[in-house]
Design an enzyme around this catalytic site. Structure first.
Site, PDB file in Angstrom:
ATOM      1  N   ASP A 198      -3.943   7.530   8.125  1.00 21.69           N
ATOM      2  CA  ASP A 198      -4.744   6.570   8.896  1.00 21.69           C
ATOM      3  C   ASP A 198      -3.792   5.829   9.842  1.00 21.69           C
ATOM      4  O   ASP A 198      -2.739   6.360  10.185  1.00 21.69           O
ATOM      5  CB  ASP A 198      -5.554   5.651   7.967  1.00 21.69           C
ATOM      6  CG  ASP A 198      -4.680   4.836   7.022  1.00 21.69           C
ATOM      7  OD1 ASP A 198      -3.460   4.749   7.264  1.00 21.69           O
ATOM      8  OD2 ASP A 198      -5.214   4.274   6.047  1.00 21.69           O
ATOM      9  N   SER A 249       0.801  -1.231   0.000  1.00 20.80           N
ATOM     10  CA  SER A 249       0.000   0.000   0.000  1.00 20.80           C
ATOM     11  C   SER A 249       0.834   1.282   0.000  1.00 20.80           C
ATOM     12  O   SER A 249       0.323   2.323  -0.379  1.00 20.80           O
ATOM     13  CB  SER A 249      -0.927   0.029   1.216  1.00 20.80           C
ATOM     14  OG  SER A 249      -0.179  -0.126   2.413  1.00 20.80           O
ATOM     15  N   HIS A 277      -0.643   4.610   7.271  1.00 27.45           N
ATOM     16  CA  HIS A 277      -0.236   5.241   6.013  1.00 27.45           C
ATOM     17  C   HIS A 277       0.003   6.738   6.163  1.00 27.45           C
ATOM     18  O   HIS A 277      -0.863   7.444   6.691  1.00 27.45           O
ATOM     19  CB  HIS A 277      -1.307   5.014   4.940  1.00 27.45           C
ATOM     20  CG  HIS A 277      -1.599   3.572   4.697  1.00 27.45           C
ATOM     21  ND1 HIS A 277      -2.789   2.989   5.051  1.00 27.45           N
ATOM     22  CD2 HIS A 277      -0.839   2.591   4.156  1.00 27.45           C
ATOM     23  CE1 HIS A 277      -2.758   1.701   4.735  1.00 27.45           C
ATOM     24  NE2 HIS A 277      -1.585   1.434   4.197  1.00 27.45           N
TER      25      HIS A 277
END
Ligand SMILES: *[C@@H]1O[C@H](CO)[C@@H](O)[C@H](O)[C@H]1NC(C)=O
Ligand SMILES: *[C@@H]1O[C@H](CO)[C@@H](O)[C@H](O)[C@H]1NC(C)=O
Ligand SMILES: *[C@@H]1O[C@H](CO)[C@@H](O)[C@H](O)[C@H]1NC(C)=O
Length: 347
Positions: free
Chosen positions: A329, A44, A332
């Protein structure tokens, strides 16, 4: 030296293509210079939209408020804006390469080789949120080696050129360790770390064998500085015990990469030191922010960033100015978080 691979069902035709490689292949400009390209593998921190936006089990990064700062709507990136791939691409002077999912859709719409060649000449991003060296969060998430297989298939079936102007970026930010933390322990962390690092080394070797001389690989960010790890100290200090775990990985990775140099003399392997960059950004640019250690997009009870209840009410809250926060978040970085990481890494 550019290596061109072009094959079609008719072998005489592929021979012809190979013979005429320099004029046909999109890896060489009219001026004879190689086209710069970037191929990305990872998770990610690098994914720019490979998860299926229509798959409810995977599409959290396709929901608001992801993407709210840049470009203003969700793009499948795990951030309020850009992710590491965007900054790395800008650093080496290429456009962010298209996500493999988008390339596959384009192939379905325009099956002509010429069209595909021009759309992927600058590279492809195979990175997939949630990925790791080992299987992680279910069969829909391709491991790093499965992503390398996808690249191998493009090389074999279509026409992609890997030259000295091509870079492979490998981003492995630690999903394997999340799974390790959640699983019953049948092996020590040290042993597991050895297997993860071996997987990274094998991936670098595989990419080099496929033609990449320029390789960049991330080490692990300090695990103890994630919001969940600083919360028990009321967001004042990183958890050193937890950071030691990521540093064990980083030490081993650095030593195994030094060991690769004599074996792969042509490989130019750069370690992108996320440990140092995250630490410096958190203690530097973000030091005086109210959100130094906290996520901007905070989950409410039983929620997560991006989730809504049956009535559509947000199960999260967003800080007033996302640029003030390093973390978007739970794990991230924000667009501004990545921006400062990139400044530290590339200056
Ligand atoms: C530990 O368990 C995992 C998953 O069940 C498996 O992949 C791994 O090979 C096991 N390791 C050892 C040393 O048995
Ligand atoms: C330790 O790691 C090696 C590979 O690095 C693996 O072959 C072995 O099964 C592991 N042993 C234990 C006890 O976990
Ligand atoms: C720090 O992390 C370790 C390992 O992840 C954990 O066992 C410990 O409870 C944490 N310490 C604090 C103060 O949260």
């Amino acid at each position: 030296m550019a290596v061109c691979v072009a094959t079609t069902p008719a072998s005489w035709f592929s021979l012809l293509l190979l013979a005429a490689c320099y004029s046909l292949c999109s890896c060489v400009h009219a001026d004879g210079k190689n086209v710069k390209s970037l191929f990305v593998f990872g998770d990610s921190y690098a994914d720019t939209g490979n998860r299926d936006p229509l798959d409810e089990s995977l599409n959290i990064f396709w929901k608001k408020p992801y993407g709210s700062t840049w470009p203003g709507h969700p793009t499948g990136r795990a951030s309020n804006g850009r992710v590491f791939t965007d900054f790395f691409a800008a650093h080496i002077g290429v456009k962010t390469p298209p996500a493999y999912r988008v390339v596959q859709d384009e192939v379905k719409m325009h099956p002509k080789l010429r069209h595909l060649r021009s759309s992927i000449a600058g590279g492809v991003n195979f990175a997939y949120a949630g990925s790791g060296i080992f299987p992680t969060f279910g069969p829909k998430i391709p491991t790093i080696s499965a992503q390398i297989d996808q690249f191998r298939a493009i090389l074999r079936e279509r026409s992609v050129c890997i030259s000295d102007s091509s870079t492979a970026l490998l981003v492995v930010a630690g999903n394997d360790y999340t799974i390790y933390g959640l699983s019953p322990k049948n092996e020590s962390l040290a042993n597991f770390t050895g297997r993860v690092v071996s997987g990274i080394i094998d991936s670098l070797k595989a990419l080099h064998k496929l033609g990449f001389n320029k390789l960049a690989v991330t080490n692990l960010e300090p695990f103890g500085c994630f919001p969940a790890a600083t919360a028990p100290s009321n967001y004042r200090i990183c958890n050193e015990t937890s950071t030691q775990e990521s540093r064990l990985h980083n030490k081993l990775l650095a030593s195994r990469i030094r060991g690769l140099k004599p074996i792969l003399p042509k490989a130019d392997i750069t370690i992108l030191d996320l440990d140092r960059a995250f630490s410096h950004a958190l203690q530097g640019y973000f030091k005086h922010s109210r959100y130094q250690w906290k996520s901007c997009c905070q989950q409410k009870e039983n929620g997560q960033c991006g989730a809504v209840d049956a009535k559509g009410n947000a199960l999260y809250s967003v800080c007033p100015d996302p640029n003030e926060a390093f973390f978007w978040d739970t794990v991230h970085p924000t667009d501004s978080g990545w921006n400062s990481v990139a400044k530290i890494l590339f200056s």
